[in-house]
Scaffold this active site. Structure first.
Site, PDB file in Angstrom:
ATOM      1  N   CYS A 286     -25.283 -21.384  44.681  1.00  0.00           N
ATOM      2  CA  CYS A 286     -24.724 -20.479  45.684  1.00  0.00           C
ATOM      3  C   CYS A 286     -25.836 -19.623  46.271  1.00  0.00           C
ATOM      4  O   CYS A 286     -26.830 -19.315  45.614  1.00  0.00           O
ATOM      5  CB  CYS A 286     -23.659 -19.599  45.034  1.00  0.00           C
ATOM      6  SG  CYS A 286     -22.826 -18.484  46.207  1.00  0.00           S
TER       7      CYS A 286
ATOM      8  N   ASP B 152     -25.688 -16.542  46.842  1.00  0.00           N
ATOM      9  CA  ASP B 152     -25.561 -15.170  46.339  1.00  0.00           C
ATOM     10  C   ASP B 152     -26.919 -14.637  45.871  1.00  0.00           C
ATOM     11  O   ASP B 152     -27.622 -15.296  45.095  1.00  0.00           O
ATOM     12  CB  ASP B 152     -24.562 -15.141  45.181  1.00  0.00           C
ATOM     13  CG  ASP B 152     -24.130 -13.732  44.806  1.00  0.00           C
ATOM     14  OD1 ASP B 152     -24.997 -12.939  44.403  1.00  0.00           O
ATOM     15  OD2 ASP B 152     -22.924 -13.434  44.896  1.00  0.00           O
TER      16      ASP B 152
ATOM     17  N   ARG C  32     -27.722 -12.490  43.806  1.00  0.00           N
ATOM     18  CA  ARG C  32     -27.835 -12.121  42.393  1.00  0.00           C
ATOM     19  C   ARG C  32     -28.111 -13.324  41.499  1.00  0.00           C
ATOM     20  O   ARG C  32     -28.396 -13.158  40.309  1.00  0.00           O
ATOM     21  CB  ARG C  32     -26.536 -11.447  41.922  1.00  0.00           C
ATOM     22  CG  ARG C  32     -26.174 -10.188  42.671  1.00  0.00           C
ATOM     23  CD  ARG C  32     -24.750  -9.778  42.395  1.00  0.00           C
ATOM     24  NE  ARG C  32     -23.799 -10.769  42.890  1.00  0.00           N
ATOM     25  CZ  ARG C  32     -22.477 -10.702  42.695  1.00  0.00           C
ATOM     26  NH1 ARG C  32     -21.972  -9.700  42.008  1.00  0.00           N
ATOM     27  NH2 ARG C  32     -21.693 -11.632  43.192  1.00  0.00           N
TER      28      ARG C  32
ATOM     29  N   CYS D   9     -17.906 -14.841  42.378  1.00  0.00           N
ATOM     30  CA  CYS D   9     -18.429 -15.455  43.595  1.00  0.00           C
ATOM     31  C   CYS D   9     -17.691 -14.921  44.820  1.00  0.00           C
ATOM     32  O   CYS D   9     -16.468 -15.079  44.941  1.00  0.00           O
ATOM     33  CB  CYS D   9     -18.296 -16.972  43.530  1.00  0.00           C
ATOM     34  SG  CYS D   9     -18.898 -17.830  45.010  1.00  0.00           S
TER      35      CYS D   9
ATOM     36  N   HIS E 289     -20.942 -19.587  40.097  1.00  0.00           N
ATOM     37  CA  HIS E 289     -21.053 -18.368  39.299  1.00  0.00           C
ATOM     38  C   HIS E 289     -19.766 -17.555  39.397  1.00  0.00           C
ATOM     39  O   HIS E 289     -19.089 -17.559  40.431  1.00  0.00           O
ATOM     40  CB  HIS E 289     -22.253 -17.519  39.743  1.00  0.00           C
ATOM     41  CG  HIS E 289     -22.137 -16.970  41.136  1.00  0.00           C
ATOM     42  ND1 HIS E 289     -21.696 -15.689  41.404  1.00  0.00           N
ATOM     43  CD2 HIS E 289     -22.392 -17.527  42.349  1.00  0.00           C
ATOM     44  CE1 HIS E 289     -21.694 -15.480  42.702  1.00  0.00           C
ATOM     45  NE2 HIS E 289     -22.114 -16.585  43.298  1.00  0.00           N
TER      46      HIS E 289
END
Length: 212
Positions: free
Chosen positions: A42, A44, A46, A101, A98
């Protein structure tokens, strides 16, 4: 959080760190890449790839998008998969979602999200396929967590549907496809134990592209 200017200083320190232990580090890195792993994750901010796996430059080929999707009409991810299998000869393909999400949560909001609508519909389709199981989960957070897992499972299946995977696997016995979920709260990687060969057998009647 670092300022824009500090990024260049960080880069300088990183170079010093790498060349301090191996003065030819970047000369060797520039020669070629020969990764055993393709990681599809992803976007993302993080969630990292190499860092959580404990790997360094040149050891993993990475593709990231919102929701770690493998959409057969997305030329970007399809090109990455084909290049990784047919040219880099990767041995393992990992789809890593994750928990927490934002893409998964956004897909389940009854709201017009503009350009994101057709992209996130792929996650809505995962929900539709597993609606009975997901609707039976009363706790909303647990339901989202399970959707994250099922989304990874479906993206692994989408990889197994491709000609590049099927033909190479039939000829060479690899790459194997794996599904992971990264738990942001603990930093732990969770292996969903995707049964690559069972999925390949189950979809053969419809999706077989090997000519056999």
């Amino acid at each position: 959080m670092a300022t824009y200017e500090e990024l260049f200083e960080n880069n300088r320190r990183w170079i010093e760190q790498k060349t301090g232990t191996n003065k030819d580090f970047f000369l060797e890195l520039a020669k070629d890449q020969n990764p055993d792993y393709l990681y599809i994750g992803c976007s993302d901010s993080r969630v990292t790839a190499e860092e959580v796996m404990g790997l360094g430059p040149g050891e993993v080929f990475v593709h990231r998008n919102v929701g770690n999707l493998v959409n057969n009409v997305d030329l970007n991810v399809m090109s990455v998969i084909n290049y990784a299998i047919r040219h880099l000869n990767v041995k393992h393909i990992i789809v890593c979602g994750h928990y927490e999400c934002g893409g998964v949560k956004a897909a389940m909001v009854s709201k017009d999200l503009g350009l994101l609508n057709p992209w996130l519909r792929n996650i809505r389709d995962v929900y539709r396929l597993h609606k009975a199981e997901l609707n039976a989960i009363a706790d909303e957070r647990q339901r989202y967590d399970r959707l994250v897992e099922l989304n990874v499972q479906e993206q692994c299946t989408n990889i197994i549907k491709t000609a590049a995977l099927q033909l190479t696997y039939a000829a060479e016995g690899h790459p194997a496809v794996h599904g992971w979920v990264f738990d942001i709260k603990s930093g732990r990687i969770i292996d969903l134990h995707i049964d690559h060969e069972r999925i390949l057998r189950d979809i053969k009647d419809i999706y077989n592209l090997t000519g056999s």
